[in-house]
Design a protein around this motif. Structure first.
Motif, PDB file in Angstrom:
ATOM      1  N   LEU A 205       0.809  -1.214   0.000  1.00  0.00           N
ATOM      2  CA  LEU A 205       0.000   0.000   0.000  1.00  0.00           C
ATOM      3  C   LEU A 205       0.847   1.271   0.000  1.00  0.00           C
ATOM      4  O   LEU A 205       0.493   2.265  -0.650  1.00  0.00           O
ATOM      5  CB  LEU A 205      -0.907  -0.003   1.238  1.00  0.00           C
ATOM      6  N   LEU A 206       1.987   1.256   0.697  1.00  0.00           N
ATOM      7  CA  LEU A 206       2.726   2.488   0.955  1.00  0.00           C
ATOM      8  C   LEU A 206       3.994   2.649   0.126  1.00  0.00           C
ATOM      9  O   LEU A 206       4.565   3.744   0.109  1.00  0.00           O
ATOM     10  CB  LEU A 206       3.099   2.565   2.446  1.00  0.00           C
ATOM     11  N   LEU A 207       4.444   1.596  -0.531  1.00  0.00           N
ATOM     12  CA  LEU A 207       5.724   1.666  -1.222  1.00  0.00           C
ATOM     13  C   LEU A 207       5.551   1.553  -2.731  1.00  0.00           C
ATOM     14  O   LEU A 207       4.742   0.766  -3.219  1.00  0.00           O
ATOM     15  CB  LEU A 207       6.656   0.548  -0.741  1.00  0.00           C
ATOM     16  N   ALA A 208       6.326   2.321  -3.446  1.00  0.00           N
ATOM     17  CA  ALA A 208       6.459   2.189  -4.896  1.00  0.00           C
ATOM     18  C   ALA A 208       7.749   1.435  -5.192  1.00  0.00           C
ATOM     19  O   ALA A 208       8.689   1.478  -4.385  1.00  0.00           O
ATOM     20  CB  ALA A 208       6.480   3.565  -5.558  1.00  0.00           C
ATOM     21  N   PRO A 209       7.807   0.717  -6.305  1.00  0.00           N
ATOM     22  CA  PRO A 209       9.042   0.000  -6.640  1.00  0.00           C
ATOM     23  C   PRO A 209      10.246   0.933  -6.608  1.00  0.00           C
ATOM     24  O   PRO A 209      10.212   2.043  -7.141  1.00  0.00           O
ATOM     25  CB  PRO A 209       8.773  -0.519  -8.054  1.00  0.00           C
ATOM     26  N   GLY A 210      11.294   0.484  -5.942  1.00  0.00           N
ATOM     27  CA  GLY A 210      12.512   1.270  -5.846  1.00  0.00           C
ATOM     28  C   GLY A 210      12.594   2.154  -4.616  1.00  0.00           C
ATOM     29  O   GLY A 210      13.680   2.693  -4.316  1.00  0.00           O
ATOM     30  N   ARG A 212      13.297   3.393  -1.039  1.00  0.00           N
ATOM     31  CA  ARG A 212      14.247   2.920  -0.038  1.00  0.00           C
ATOM     32  C   ARG A 212      13.566   2.752   1.315  1.00  0.00           C
ATOM     33  O   ARG A 212      12.729   3.576   1.701  1.00  0.00           O
ATOM     34  CB  ARG A 212      15.419   3.885   0.087  1.00  0.00           C
ATOM     35  N   VAL A 213      13.964   1.692   2.014  1.00  0.00           N
ATOM     36  CA  VAL A 213      13.424   1.409   3.346  1.00  0.00           C
ATOM     37  C   VAL A 213      14.582   1.075   4.281  1.00  0.00           C
ATOM     38  O   VAL A 213      15.405   0.208   3.969  1.00  0.00           O
ATOM     39  CB  VAL A 213      12.437   0.221   3.312  1.00  0.00           C
ATOM     40  N   TRP A 214      14.630   1.757   5.421  1.00  0.00           N
ATOM     41  CA  TRP A 214      15.613   1.394   6.442  1.00  0.00           C
ATOM     42  C   TRP A 214      15.148   0.120   7.146  1.00  0.00           C
ATOM     43  O   TRP A 214      13.995   0.012   7.571  1.00  0.00           O
ATOM     44  CB  TRP A 214      15.741   2.468   7.515  1.00  0.00           C
ATOM     45  N   ALA A 230       7.393  -6.034  -2.231  1.00  0.00           N
ATOM     46  CA  ALA A 230       6.726  -4.816  -2.707  1.00  0.00           C
ATOM     47  C   ALA A 230       7.609  -4.000  -3.647  1.00  0.00           C
ATOM     48  O   ALA A 230       7.153  -2.979  -4.178  1.00  0.00           O
ATOM     49  CB  ALA A 230       6.291  -3.961  -1.522  1.00  0.00           C
ATOM     50  N   GLY A 231       8.844  -4.441  -3.833  1.00  0.00           N
ATOM     51  CA  GLY A 231       9.756  -3.742  -4.740  1.00  0.00           C
ATOM     52  C   GLY A 231      10.657  -2.749  -4.050  1.00  0.00           C
ATOM     53  O   GLY A 231      11.362  -1.982  -4.720  1.00  0.00           O
ATOM     54  N   ALA A 232      10.674  -2.746  -2.714  1.00  0.00           N
ATOM     55  CA  ALA A 232      11.495  -1.781  -1.992  1.00  0.00           C
ATOM     56  C   ALA A 232      12.974  -2.098  -2.137  1.00  0.00           C
ATOM     57  O   ALA A 232      13.364  -3.254  -2.333  1.00  0.00           O
ATOM     58  CB  ALA A 232      11.108  -1.769  -0.518  1.00  0.00           C
ATOM     59  N   SER A 233      13.781  -1.069  -2.012  1.00  0.00           N
ATOM     60  CA  SER A 233      15.231  -1.212  -1.932  1.00  0.00           C
ATOM     61  C   SER A 233      15.601  -1.167  -0.453  1.00  0.00           C
ATOM     62  O   SER A 233      15.490  -0.128   0.193  1.00  0.00           O
ATOM     63  CB  SER A 233      15.925  -0.079  -2.692  1.00  0.00           C
ATOM     64  N   LEU A 234      15.990  -2.317   0.095  1.00  0.00           N
ATOM     65  CA  LEU A 234      16.273  -2.404   1.524  1.00  0.00           C
ATOM     66  C   LEU A 234      17.639  -1.803   1.839  1.00  0.00           C
ATOM     67  O   LEU A 234      18.626  -2.098   1.158  1.00  0.00           O
ATOM     68  CB  LEU A 234      16.224  -3.854   1.985  1.00  0.00           C
ATOM     69  N   CYS A 235      17.669  -0.990   2.875  1.00  0.00           N
ATOM     70  CA  CYS A 235      18.889  -0.289   3.281  1.00  0.00           C
ATOM     71  C   CYS A 235      19.180  -0.652   4.734  1.00  0.00           C
ATOM     72  O   CYS A 235      18.404  -0.288   5.629  1.00  0.00           O
ATOM     73  CB  CYS A 235      18.726   1.223   3.156  1.00  0.00           C
ATOM     74  N   VAL A 259      10.764   3.439   7.320  1.00  0.00           N
ATOM     75  CA  VAL A 259      11.674   2.854   8.307  1.00  0.00           C
ATOM     76  C   VAL A 259      10.938   1.713   8.997  1.00  0.00           C
ATOM     77  O   VAL A 259       9.797   1.894   9.451  1.00  0.00           O
ATOM     78  CB  VAL A 259      12.105   3.891   9.365  1.00  0.00           C
ATOM     79  N   PHE A 260      11.567   0.545   9.064  1.00  0.00           N
ATOM     80  CA  PHE A 260      11.017  -0.542   9.877  1.00  0.00           C
ATOM     81  C   PHE A 260      11.854  -0.631  11.138  1.00  0.00           C
ATOM     82  O   PHE A 260      13.073  -0.811  11.082  1.00  0.00           O
ATOM     83  CB  PHE A 260      11.048  -1.875   9.138  1.00  0.00           C
ATOM     84  N   ALA A 261      11.196  -0.523  12.294  1.00  0.00           N
ATOM     85  CA  ALA A 261      11.936  -0.473  13.556  1.00  0.00           C
ATOM     86  C   ALA A 261      11.205  -1.257  14.639  1.00  0.00           C
ATOM     87  O   ALA A 261       9.983  -1.404  14.612  1.00  0.00           O
ATOM     88  CB  ALA A 261      12.121   0.976  14.005  1.00  0.00           C
ATOM     89  N   THR A 262      11.993  -1.751  15.606  1.00  0.00           N
ATOM     90  CA  THR A 262      11.455  -2.445  16.782  1.00  0.00           C
ATOM     91  C   THR A 262      11.966  -1.704  18.015  1.00  0.00           C
ATOM     92  O   THR A 262      12.876  -2.178  18.691  1.00  0.00           O
ATOM     93  CB  THR A 262      11.889  -3.924  16.802  1.00  0.00           C
ATOM     94  N   PRO A 263      11.374  -0.548  18.338  1.00  0.00           N
ATOM     95  CA  PRO A 263      11.934   0.296  19.400  1.00  0.00           C
ATOM     96  C   PRO A 263      11.895  -0.321  20.785  1.00  0.00           C
ATOM     97  O   PRO A 263      12.817  -0.117  21.589  1.00  0.00           O
ATOM     98  CB  PRO A 263      11.054   1.561  19.341  1.00  0.00           C
TER      99      PRO A 263
END
Length: 502
Positions: A205-210, A212-214, A230-235, A259-263
């Protein structure tokens, strides 16, 4: 091959669970599909076939009727029975096909995304990671509530709305506000099939191909998989004792969209994101109009104080999407999770959920609503927190007694697992994770090497001291101590091999 030989090539199994007519039906259908009975071939009369096979005429009639209904046979009274002449079948020697064509890029990515994932298999044992204690769950009580729901048949057992069962969403809202400091209304909550489906939906839903995602590295690979699909570029972003290194991410990937995080409790290192890092991450995300996915997967279990407030509760820009699961606090087979979305995102997320599976099963949601509303949920959390605290102490004590010189424990004040790092041996070398992992499996214990959580694309800055992740919640103290004894034997054997190699 003569038609009688095709049909009577082997006796029917009279002692099996499959009815005789079904066996005969299957044999005839397979013979037709592989070309042994050609289109237009005449089949024996029912009485003749009864005699040939030693079965009742009703058995043959039932098989013929089923095949006729499905279009394999044609016939009528006084006309005989024939294989349908119009059937267009492949030649008998045509090889069974594989895929008609290679998977497209997206399909191949989806099929490969979880290839490294180890799925739990076999009986529960020490030290299965991220696994709640099924021995502590009140299944008898759950069953009684479920039977009560099923007796109360009504509209609530029909099709439901994709966002989930309204009473459950209201109760979850109250619980999250009180226990996690989440700022939300019931309308912001969407029930999902565990956190895995939530992450898949959010990625689509939230990402377009390419984009970047932390992602934290080492980190939870199950989260990276749906984002990559989803086509994200993982960083990859390193994790320090204060949690995700926000400054590193901002410097190296300033244009990231998510950003994907587990605070509250980072998997696998066990650290908690400091308040200064949380505020820094929120400021960066707000300034860059980036989403933060907060995965709060086991925050109920903190052993040195009350659970910490969520990152979402500090958000004033509407950039945090809070994801939770009930697999850790209840039982994984329930497959229920939830998303607390910013108000403007809740409706699009619910519509996206409807595309995937319309809605989650209603009965488990209704049972859970009663389980929460009647106070059983809060009591279960208190009971399991106390039990897991005891199991945690058993693990830490046994590790200190048996492996204090070989392993260094990371933070263990929260969650269901402990990360332990290898200490150098007398020869100055560190044990090899893969060897310890394989030997532990042979010894009957289950663990995860720390490298299991390392992304293939991780930068050198993400490197950590090798080690293991040990779960302590799945089994009791006695099994934990026995498991540590086995692990100590494995580590000692590995040390001897290392010495021999040097």
């Amino acid at each position: 091959m003569h038609i009688h030989k095709v049909i009577a090539s082997a006796p029917l199994d009279r002692s099996g669970a499959i009815p005789l007519f079904r066996q005969l039906y299957t044999r005839l259908k397979d013979a037709i599909l592989r070309g042994a009975l050609a289109p237009g071939a005449r089949l024996p009369a029912t009485r003749e076939l009864c005699s040939l096979l030693g079965v009742s005429r009703q058995t043959v009639l039932a098989a013929y009727e089923q095949l006729t209904a499905e279009g394999y046979l044609r016939g009528g009274v006084g006309q005989g029975t024939f294989v349908e002449p119009a059937l267009n079948l492949a030649r008998p020697d045509t090889p069974a096909p594989g895929l008609l064509r290679p998977l497209p890029e997206r399909g191949a990515a989806m099929a490969a995304a979880m290839a490294r994932t180890r799925f739990h298999d076999g009986p529960v044992r020490a030290f299965r990671p991220s696994m709640p204690g099924l021995d502590l769950f009140p299944f008898d009580l759950w069953r009684k509530i479920e039977l009560r729901q099923l007796r109360r048949a009504g509209p609530h057992l029909g099709y439901s709305r994709p966002e989930g069962y309204a009473p459950l969403r209201e109760l979850l809202c109250a619980y999250l506000r009180a226990s996690r400091g989440v700022e939300c209304t019931p309308e912001q909550i969407v029930i999902t099939s565990g956190s895995q489906q939530a992450l898949y939906l959010l990625g689509q839903l939230l990402l377009a191909p390419g984009d970047r995602v932390w992602v934290e590295s080492p980190g939870y690979l199950g989260a990276s998989a749906p984002l990559a699909v989803a086509g994200a570029s993982l960083c990859t972003v390193p994790v320090t004792e204060e949690g995700m290194d926000v400054a590193y991410g901002a410097k190296h990937y300033p244009d990231a969209r998510m950003v994907f995080a587990t605070p509250s409790h980072q998997l696998p290192l066990g650290v908690t994101m400091s308040l200064s890092r949380r505020l820094e991450l929120l400021r960066w995300a707000s300034a860059n109009r980036a989403w933060i996915i907060e995965d709060d997967y086991d925050s109920e279990y903190r052993y040195t104080g009350p659970p910490l407030a969520s990152l979402q509760g500090l958000d004033r820009a509407g950039c945090v999407v809070y994801v939770g699961t009930l697999s850790k606090v209840l039982f994984p087979g329930l497959r229920l999770g939830y998303v607390v979305a910013p108000p403007a995102l809740a409706e699009p997320l619910a519509r996206a959920k409807a595309v995937v599976d319309r809605h989650n099963a209603i009965v488990p949601q209704a049972v859970l609503a009663d389980f929460i509303g009647e106070g059983h949920f809060a009591r279960h959390i208190r009971r399991t927190r106390e039990a897991y605290g005891e199991r945690r102490e058993a693990l830490l004590g046994a590790l200190q007694d048996r492996l204090g010189e070989r392993l260094r424990c990371g933070p263990s004040d929260a969650g269901l697992d402990v990360c332990v790092h290898f200490q150098p041996g007398r020869d100055g070398r560190l044990p090899e994770e893969a060897r310890v992992d394989e030997a532990a499996t042979r010894a009957g214990i289950e663990l995860r090497p720390l490298s299991y959580y390392t992304h293939a694309i991780a930068t050198p800055e993400c490197a950590v001291t090798p080690g293991l992740v040990l779960g302590f919640s799945a089994v009791g103290p006695a099994d934990i101590r026995q498991g540590v004894d086995k692990l100590a034997q494995v580590m000692e054997a590995e040390a001897r091999r290392s010495g021999a190699r040097s």
